[in-house]
Design an enzyme around this catalytic site. Structure first.
Site, mmCIF file in Angstrom:
data_model
loop_
_atom_site.group_PDB
_atom_site.id
_atom_site.type_symbol
_atom_site.label_atom_id
_atom_site.label_comp_id
_atom_site.label_asym_id
_atom_site.label_seq_id
_atom_site.Cartn_x
_atom_site.Cartn_y
_atom_site.Cartn_z
ATOM 1 N N LEU A 10 0.818 -1.220 0.000
ATOM 2 C CA LEU A 10 0.000 0.000 0.000
ATOM 3 C C LEU A 10 0.850 1.269 0.000
ATOM 4 O O LEU A 10 0.534 2.248 0.664
ATOM 5 C CB LEU A 10 -0.966 -0.015 1.195
ATOM 6 C CG LEU A 10 -1.972 -1.174 1.210
ATOM 7 C CD1 LEU A 10 -2.839 -1.126 2.461
ATOM 8 C CD2 LEU A 10 -2.847 -1.143 -0.044
ATOM 9 N N GLY A 14 0.240 1.412 -4.884
ATOM 10 C CA GLY A 14 -0.742 0.405 -4.480
ATOM 11 C C GLY A 14 -2.036 1.052 -3.990
ATOM 12 O O GLY A 14 -3.133 0.644 -4.371
ATOM 13 N N ARG A 33 2.529 -4.848 5.117
ATOM 14 C CA ARG A 33 3.179 -5.285 6.361
ATOM 15 C C ARG A 33 3.308 -4.125 7.345
ATOM 16 O O ARG A 33 3.465 -4.312 8.534
ATOM 17 C CB ARG A 33 4.564 -5.864 6.042
ATOM 18 C CG ARG A 33 4.452 -7.181 5.308
ATOM 19 C CD ARG A 33 5.451 -8.190 5.749
ATOM 20 N NE ARG A 33 6.823 -7.672 5.754
ATOM 21 C CZ ARG A 33 7.858 -8.359 5.320
ATOM 22 N NH1 ARG A 33 7.678 -9.559 4.820
ATOM 23 N NH2 ARG A 33 9.063 -7.872 5.388
ATOM 24 N N ASN A 101 7.610 -3.557 -11.419
ATOM 25 C CA ASN A 101 8.519 -3.619 -12.573
ATOM 26 C C ASN A 101 9.463 -4.813 -12.408
ATOM 27 O O ASN A 101 10.686 -4.657 -12.338
ATOM 28 C CB ASN A 101 9.343 -2.332 -12.669
ATOM 29 C CG ASN A 101 8.604 -1.237 -13.419
ATOM 30 O OD1 ASN A 101 7.757 -1.516 -14.266
ATOM 31 N ND2 ASN A 101 8.931 0.005 -13.118
ATOM 32 N N SER A 127 1.944 1.328 -16.172
ATOM 33 C CA SER A 127 2.658 2.582 -16.423
ATOM 34 C C SER A 127 1.758 3.782 -16.197
ATOM 35 O O SER A 127 0.551 3.722 -16.409
ATOM 36 C CB SER A 127 3.204 2.629 -17.847
ATOM 37 O OG SER A 127 3.843 3.876 -18.040
ATOM 38 N N GLY A 128 2.404 4.862 -15.807
ATOM 39 C CA GLY A 128 1.675 6.123 -15.642
ATOM 40 C C GLY A 128 1.974 6.795 -14.316
ATOM 41 O O GLY A 128 1.412 7.832 -13.996
ATOM 42 N N LYS A 181 6.637 -4.003 -20.691
ATOM 43 C CA LYS A 181 6.815 -2.834 -19.820
ATOM 44 C C LYS A 181 8.292 -2.436 -19.757
ATOM 45 O O LYS A 181 8.639 -1.259 -19.734
ATOM 46 C CB LYS A 181 6.282 -3.134 -18.409
ATOM 47 C CG LYS A 181 6.519 -2.005 -17.398
ATOM 48 C CD LYS A 181 5.787 -0.747 -17.785
ATOM 49 C CE LYS A 181 6.144 0.544 -17.101
ATOM 50 N NZ LYS A 181 6.817 0.624 -15.862
ATOM 51 N N HIS A 184 8.975 -0.579 -22.827
ATOM 52 C CA HIS A 184 8.359 0.749 -22.640
ATOM 53 C C HIS A 184 9.338 1.656 -21.888
ATOM 54 O O HIS A 184 9.569 2.809 -22.261
ATOM 55 C CB HIS A 184 7.049 0.591 -21.862
ATOM 56 C CG HIS A 184 6.505 1.864 -21.278
ATOM 57 N ND1 HIS A 184 7.051 2.484 -20.172
ATOM 58 C CD2 HIS A 184 5.470 2.651 -21.662
ATOM 59 C CE1 HIS A 184 6.385 3.592 -19.902
ATOM 60 N NE2 HIS A 184 5.410 3.713 -20.795
ATOM 61 N N GLU A 188 11.217 5.029 -22.859
ATOM 62 C CA GLU A 188 11.079 6.188 -21.942
ATOM 63 C C GLU A 188 12.451 6.819 -21.659
ATOM 64 O O GLU A 188 12.611 8.045 -21.728
ATOM 65 C CB GLU A 188 10.426 5.688 -20.646
ATOM 66 C CG GLU A 188 10.381 6.659 -19.487
ATOM 67 C CD GLU A 188 9.846 5.977 -18.199
ATOM 68 O OE1 GLU A 188 8.764 5.369 -18.252
ATOM 69 O OE2 GLU A 188 10.525 6.039 -17.158
ATOM 70 N N TYR A 189 13.450 5.986 -21.378
ATOM 71 C CA TYR A 189 14.804 6.510 -21.131
ATOM 72 C C TYR A 189 15.302 7.291 -22.352
ATOM 73 O O TYR A 189 15.892 8.355 -22.216
ATOM 74 C CB TYR A 189 15.783 5.360 -20.868
ATOM 75 C CG TYR A 189 15.885 4.863 -19.446
ATOM 76 C CD1 TYR A 189 14.769 4.526 -18.706
ATOM 77 C CD2 TYR A 189 17.133 4.675 -18.850
ATOM 78 C CE1 TYR A 189 14.876 4.036 -17.415
ATOM 79 C CE2 TYR A 189 17.246 4.182 -17.554
ATOM 80 C CZ TYR A 189 16.111 3.858 -16.838
ATOM 81 O OH TYR A 189 16.227 3.363 -15.565
ATOM 82 N N LYS A 259 16.419 3.007 -11.822
ATOM 83 C CA LYS A 259 16.140 1.759 -11.098
ATOM 84 C C LYS A 259 16.516 0.547 -11.931
ATOM 85 O O LYS A 259 16.376 -0.574 -11.476
ATOM 86 C CB LYS A 259 14.675 1.713 -10.698
ATOM 87 C CG LYS A 259 14.336 2.763 -9.653
ATOM 88 C CD LYS A 259 12.978 2.513 -9.025
ATOM 89 C CE LYS A 259 12.400 3.799 -8.479
ATOM 90 N NZ LYS A 259 11.926 4.686 -9.586
HETATM 91 C C1 6PG Z 1 6.102 4.186 -15.625
HETATM 92 C C2 6PG Z 1 7.560 4.377 -15.275
HETATM 93 C C3 6PG Z 1 7.934 3.799 -13.953
HETATM 94 C C4 6PG Z 1 9.424 3.945 -13.615
HETATM 95 C C5 6PG Z 1 9.884 5.333 -13.432
HETATM 96 C C6 6PG Z 1 11.294 5.484 -12.860
HETATM 97 O O1 6PG Z 1 5.882 3.651 -16.695
HETATM 98 O O2 6PG Z 1 5.230 4.597 -14.865
HETATM 99 O O3 6PG Z 1 8.340 3.744 -16.236
HETATM 100 O O4 6PG Z 1 7.586 2.454 -13.974
HETATM 101 O O5 6PG Z 1 9.654 3.277 -12.444
HETATM 102 O O6 6PG Z 1 9.811 6.003 -14.629
HETATM 103 O O7 6PG Z 1 12.244 4.805 -13.596
HETATM 104 P P1 6PG Z 1 13.810 5.070 -13.335
HETATM 105 O O8 6PG Z 1 13.968 5.264 -11.858
HETATM 106 O O9 6PG Z 1 14.537 3.875 -13.807
HETATM 107 O O10 6PG Z 1 14.124 6.314 -14.095
#
Ligand code: 6PG
Length: 474
Positions: A10, A14, A33, A101, A127-128, A181, A184, A188-189, A259
């Site tokens: 949560l 979540g 938890r 992820n 995503s979002g 994903k 995706h 995004e990067y 990440k």
């Molecule tokens: C999404 C994003 C998300 C991701 C962040 C941070 O689709 O909502 O991709 O899942 O965790 O964008 O990603 P980084 O910390 O790797 O930049």
């Protein structure tokens, strides 16, 4: 009354996802938890049909069967730990959805582990960000179609809606949802890196200030570059720092964190021998950004670039807009190429056109450009690369010159536009009928007898190359 949908984990994602499900008329229950999180959920729920349980067994008892349990916990060991606690308490027919992820190989392992138990396991890309989870994310569930049918209605109601319906679809077998994903996120990067590169060109070579950048990005967001990332970038340039009164963007340290999902995309592409250099460059540039101390001391050793721009501000803005469009297109194209190959390799059965539809709303990489990509993949479901699509051929040829102009200006100003450069080189290589790889083959055969193929007849050949220098000789 028993709840229709349960959430383990949560944190903000979540809680928001669960409140979103509740908004659509479902009774829901959450468990974490950390008891403080249950309290936060109930505080935010205000009158909705939202329950919270303070034990895992109580949580499971509160759900109607077959139970639908979604996990939104950090990827990795925590998912396995939650599953270890959860599995003895669930039963045949129950559905577990991992919405984090997770790495696709972990999802594959967990899916196979549960396959014969009758418990449905789905890896679902969500995503979002926080707002998407609350108001409508893009959802990429994978696993098996039978499991999907059991949750289709709920997922369809909570997902973002585009002009082509809910942004969710059964993506494909086993780990297809998490793989998609991951791709995706690789895209995004690249898109974020490309935007930051164009920002540096406009700021350094074009002397645009933040107010002008806000205006420019806002205008771009009304035309062919319209997208979530351009929209939020326009907002970023306006924000003031409360403490100093300066523009906040100028106060933020230039070290990009991550990440790891972009890196996973590059790693997987390397494994599958698929070229995605715009994404690779974006990952690498995050590493370079992190080397701040070294960059600062190295900067003192070398001269900085030219500061005159050969074009007017207005011309530079036009060139950058086209360069960004070109880079975005090839980032999507490289990601979708990878998805196409991975789907065949891992038997995912992914319909790329449908993935593009799912990305049209709710997700971080949503943009109007996806309409043309959808057209290209609907016309040819076996399209490997968008470069060969008649939908993009005229666009890419027209934009090439502007991309090259932005690169020339960047090089003169010592600006590292690695993702844009990678996009142009990828395009040039992919549209060249004879690359210099013949010479690499000659070298390989020379020093290692690795053989080569010929242009004039089939077969593999080896040559005893003349005047071979003796190893160690001067
Ligand atoms: C999404 C994003 C998300 C991701 C962040 C941070 O689709 O909502 O991709 O899942 O965790 O964008 O990603 P980084 O910390 O790797 O930049």
């Amino acid at each position: 009354m028993a709840a229709h949908f349960g959430m383990i984990g949560l944190g903000t994602m979540g809680r928001n996802f669960l409140l979103n499900v509740a908004d659509h008329g479902y009774e829901v229950c959450g468990y974490d938890r950390e008891p403080a999180q249950q309290k936060r959920l109930l505080d935010e729920a205000r009158g909705k049909k939202v329950n919270a349980a303070f034990s895992l067994s109580g949580f499971l008892q509160s759900l109607q069967t077959p139970r639908i349990v979604m996990l939104l916990v950090p990827a990795g060991k925590i998912v396995d730990a939650v599953l270890t606690d959860l599995l003895p308490l669930v039963q045949k027919g129950d559905i577990i959805i991992d919405g984090g992820n997770s790495h696709f190989t972990d999802t594959e392992r967990r899916y196979l582990q549960l396959k014969d138990s009758g418990i449905h396991f789905m890896g679902m890309g969500v995503s979002g960000g926080e707002e998407g989870a609350r108001l409508g994310p893009s959802l990429m569930p994978g696993g098996n179609k039978e499991s999907y049918e059991l949750v289709k209605e709920i997922l369809g109601s909570v997902a973002a809606k585009s002009d082509e319906g809910p942004c969710v679809s059964f993506i494909g077998n086993t780990a297809a949802g998490h793989y998609t994903k991951m791709v995706h996120n690789g895209i995004e990067y690249a898109m974020m890196q490309l935007i930051s590169e164009v920002y540096s060109v406009l700021k350094i070579a074009g002397q645009f200030n933040n107010a002008e950048l806000h205006e420019l990005f806002s205008a771009w967001n009304k035309a062919e570059l319209q997208s979530f990332l351009i929209e939020i970038t326009a907002d970023v340039f306006l924000k003031k720092d409360e403490g100093t009164g300066e523009d906040l963007v100028d106060m933020i340290l230039d070290k990009a964190k991550q990440k790891g999902t972009g890196m996973w995309t590059s790693q997987s592409a390397m494994d599958l021998n698929v070229p995605i250099p715009s994404i690779d460059a974006a990952v690498t540039m995050r590493y370079l950004s992190a080397l701040k101390d070294e960059r600062v001391s190295n900067a003192a050793l070398y001269s900085s670039g030219n500061s005159n721009s050969p074009v007017t501000k207005e011309q530079l803005a036009g060139l950058c807009k086209n360069a960004l469009y070109f880079g975005f297109l090839l980032a999507y194209g490289q990601g979708l190429h990878l998805l196409h190959i991975a789907s065949a390799q891992y038997y995912y059965g992914i319909n790329i056109s449908e993935v593009v539809r799912v990305w049209k709303g709710g997700c971080i990489i949503r943009s109007v450009m996806l309409n043309d990509l959808r057209k290209a993949y609907s016309q040819d479901s076996n399209l490997t690369s968008i470069i060969s699509s008649p939908v993009f051929q005229p666009v890419l040829s027209n934009l090439r010159k502007d991309v090259a102009d932005v690169l020339k200006i960047s090089i003169d100003h010592h600006l590292a536009v690695a993702s844009l450069a990678a996009s142009l080189h990828y395009f040039d290589a992919f549209t060249t009928n004879r690359l210099p790889a013949n010479l690499i083959q000659a070298q390989r055969d020379y020093f290692g007898a690795h053989t080569y193929e010929r242009i004039d007849r089939p077969g593999t050949f080896h040559t005893e190359w003349e005047s071979k220098p003796v190893a160690g000789a001067k």
